[in-house]
Design an enzyme around this catalytic site. Structure first.
Site, PDB file in Angstrom:
ATOM      1  N   LYS A  77       1.126  -1.319   0.463  1.00 46.40           N
ATOM      2  CA  LYS A  77      -0.170  -0.244  -0.192  1.00 46.40           C
ATOM      3  C   LYS A  77       0.994   1.713  -0.373  1.00 46.40           C
ATOM      4  O   LYS A  77       1.829   1.526   0.875  1.00 46.40           O
ATOM      5  CB  LYS A  77      -1.185  -0.002   1.129  1.00 46.40           C
ATOM      6  CG  LYS A  77      -1.625   1.019   1.117  1.00 46.40           C
ATOM      7  CD  LYS A  77      -2.385   0.955   2.491  1.00 46.40           C
ATOM      8  CE  LYS A  77      -3.696   2.215   2.493  1.00 46.40           C
ATOM      9  NZ  LYS A  77      -3.339   3.809   2.164  1.00 46.40           N
ATOM     10  N   ASP A  79       1.381   5.158  -0.341  1.00 49.60           N
ATOM     11  CA  ASP A  79       1.603   6.807   1.213  1.00 49.60           C
ATOM     12  C   ASP A  79       1.960   7.670  -0.450  1.00 49.60           C
ATOM     13  O   ASP A  79       2.378   8.289  -0.261  1.00 49.60           O
ATOM     14  CB  ASP A  79       1.741   6.884   2.050  1.00 49.60           C
ATOM     15  CG  ASP A  79       1.643   7.681   2.472  1.00 49.60           C
ATOM     16  OD1 ASP A  79       0.462   8.608   2.193  1.00 49.60           O
ATOM     17  OD2 ASP A  79       1.865   8.506   3.205  1.00 49.60           O
ATOM     18  N   GLU A 222       2.942   1.813   4.927  1.00 47.43           N
ATOM     19  CA  GLU A 222       1.511   1.796   6.114  1.00 47.43           C
ATOM     20  C   GLU A 222       0.823   0.186   6.064  1.00 47.43           C
ATOM     21  O   GLU A 222       0.121   0.349   6.454  1.00 47.43           O
ATOM     22  CB  GLU A 222       1.039   2.691   4.835  1.00 47.43           C
ATOM     23  CG  GLU A 222      -0.977   3.507   5.769  1.00 47.43           C
ATOM     24  CD  GLU A 222      -1.165   4.087   4.578  1.00 47.43           C
ATOM     25  OE1 GLU A 222      -2.960   4.319   4.672  1.00 47.43           O
ATOM     26  OE2 GLU A 222      -0.713   4.124   3.636  1.00 47.43           O
TER      27      GLU A 222
END
Length: 324
Positions: A77, A79, A222
């Site tokens: 994931k 950012d 994250e």
């Protein structure tokens, strides 16, 4: 091309080019040596799908890890800022999930058209700035997001270089791919071998989500994205076929207003009033609180100039505690 037959009065060729594909026969059609005809042997190819426009990216649901992850692809994931890249020979357009054209902000990404050559393609990915430790940093990316001045952008390209992280392929050489399963789209994407200074195609794994999530936590990342390998691409929708699982608790907030500053900030805003949208048939902006720290004087001045023209009489918040 591949030559299949060569005779004095007949030639058969198979073409495998970008513009011409299939088996063709050339044969003499008269007594004159210049009288030849060409005939396509294979059935006609399917018509090209129209080149997509204004695609709203597919969205993910915040979730926990599924019990059985054997049919889920696991990705990092990132950012950053989500962006769809519309790539045609010599041209690239970058558009955010809100359909804002941000091509001028990230000129280094436009060179991806050279890597694609004569292919026209539509890519889904994220614009990311990496810190000195190789971790994505949204704080550093903010130095690029709102800058459109050519001189500023050129300087920031050197100090805050952006990388376009590509993770999906929606269109390729005249064929729309949104109805193809994730597994097929990823196969085609990886076949493009998009890896350069300002773009990359990270790998993924199938299964082992718990181990990957733990490794990302150690790396200070994250979280992870999980995507069903048999899922189609549903623009603008949260179908549950894509999940986001976070290592840290974060909430995307929307600025709904501000309070005036005091003292030396009397002529500027003092704090931002933020909220978040609640899911439902009609999304409602719920007041979440105010944020007044962590901003430099330059940030405050820029926010004041940007928000002041948007002032309205009625509160945008429809739920939650009453804002100050």
């Amino acid at each position: 091309y591949e030559l299949e037959k060569w005779e004095p009065e007949k030639v058969m060729v198979r073409f495998e080019g970008e513009r011409l594909r299939g088996r063709y026969a050339l044969f003499r059609a008269g007594k004159d040596e210049k009288d030849w005809m060409i005939h396509r042997i294979d059935p006609p190819e399917r018509e090209r799908d129209p080149f997509p426009e204004n695609v709203v990216p597919m969205l993910a649901r915040l979730s926990q890890l599924p019990r059985d992850d054997g049919k889920w692809a696991v990705e990092v994931k990132w950012d950053g800022v989500r962006a769809i890249a519309y790539c045609q020979p010599g041209r690239v357009k970058l558009q955010t999930r809100n359909l804002n054209d941000v091509t001028v902000q990230y000129p280094e990404v436009r060179r991806i058209s050279r890597a694609l050559g004569s292919h026209d393609a539509v890519l889904d990915g994220e614009l990311v700035v990496f810190d000195e430790n190789g971790r994505p940093s949204f704080e550093l990316l903010q130095q690029r997001i709102h800058n459109t001045d050519e001189n500023v952008v050129r300087r920031r390209m050197k100090t805050h270089p952006v990388v376009y992280v590509v993770f999906d392929l929606l269109y390729l050489v005249g064929q729309g791919l949104t109805c193809e399963p994730y597994e097929r789209r990823r196969e085609l994407l990886e076949g493009l071998e998009l890896s350069g200074e300002s773009w990359q195609t990270p790998g993924h794994s199938v299964g082992h989500a718990k181990e990957v999530l733990a490794a990302r936590k150690v790396q200070g990342l994250e979280g992870v994205m999980l995507k069903r390998i048999d899922s189609v691409y549903a623009p603008g929708q949260r179908t549950g076929a894509w999940l986001k699982v976070k290592n840290v608790s974060r909430q995307e907030m929307v600025i709904g207003g501000w309070t005036p500053g005091e003292g030396r900030r009397e002529k500027q805003l003092g704090a931002l009033l933020v909220g978040y949208f609640e899911d439902g048939s009609e999304p409602v902006l719920r007041y979440g609180g105010k944020v007044g720290t962590g901003f430099s004087d330059q940030d405050m001045a820029a926010l004041t100039a940007r928000l002041a023209p948007l002032e309205r009489k009625a509160s945008p918040f429809g739920a939650g505690p009453k804002p100050p």
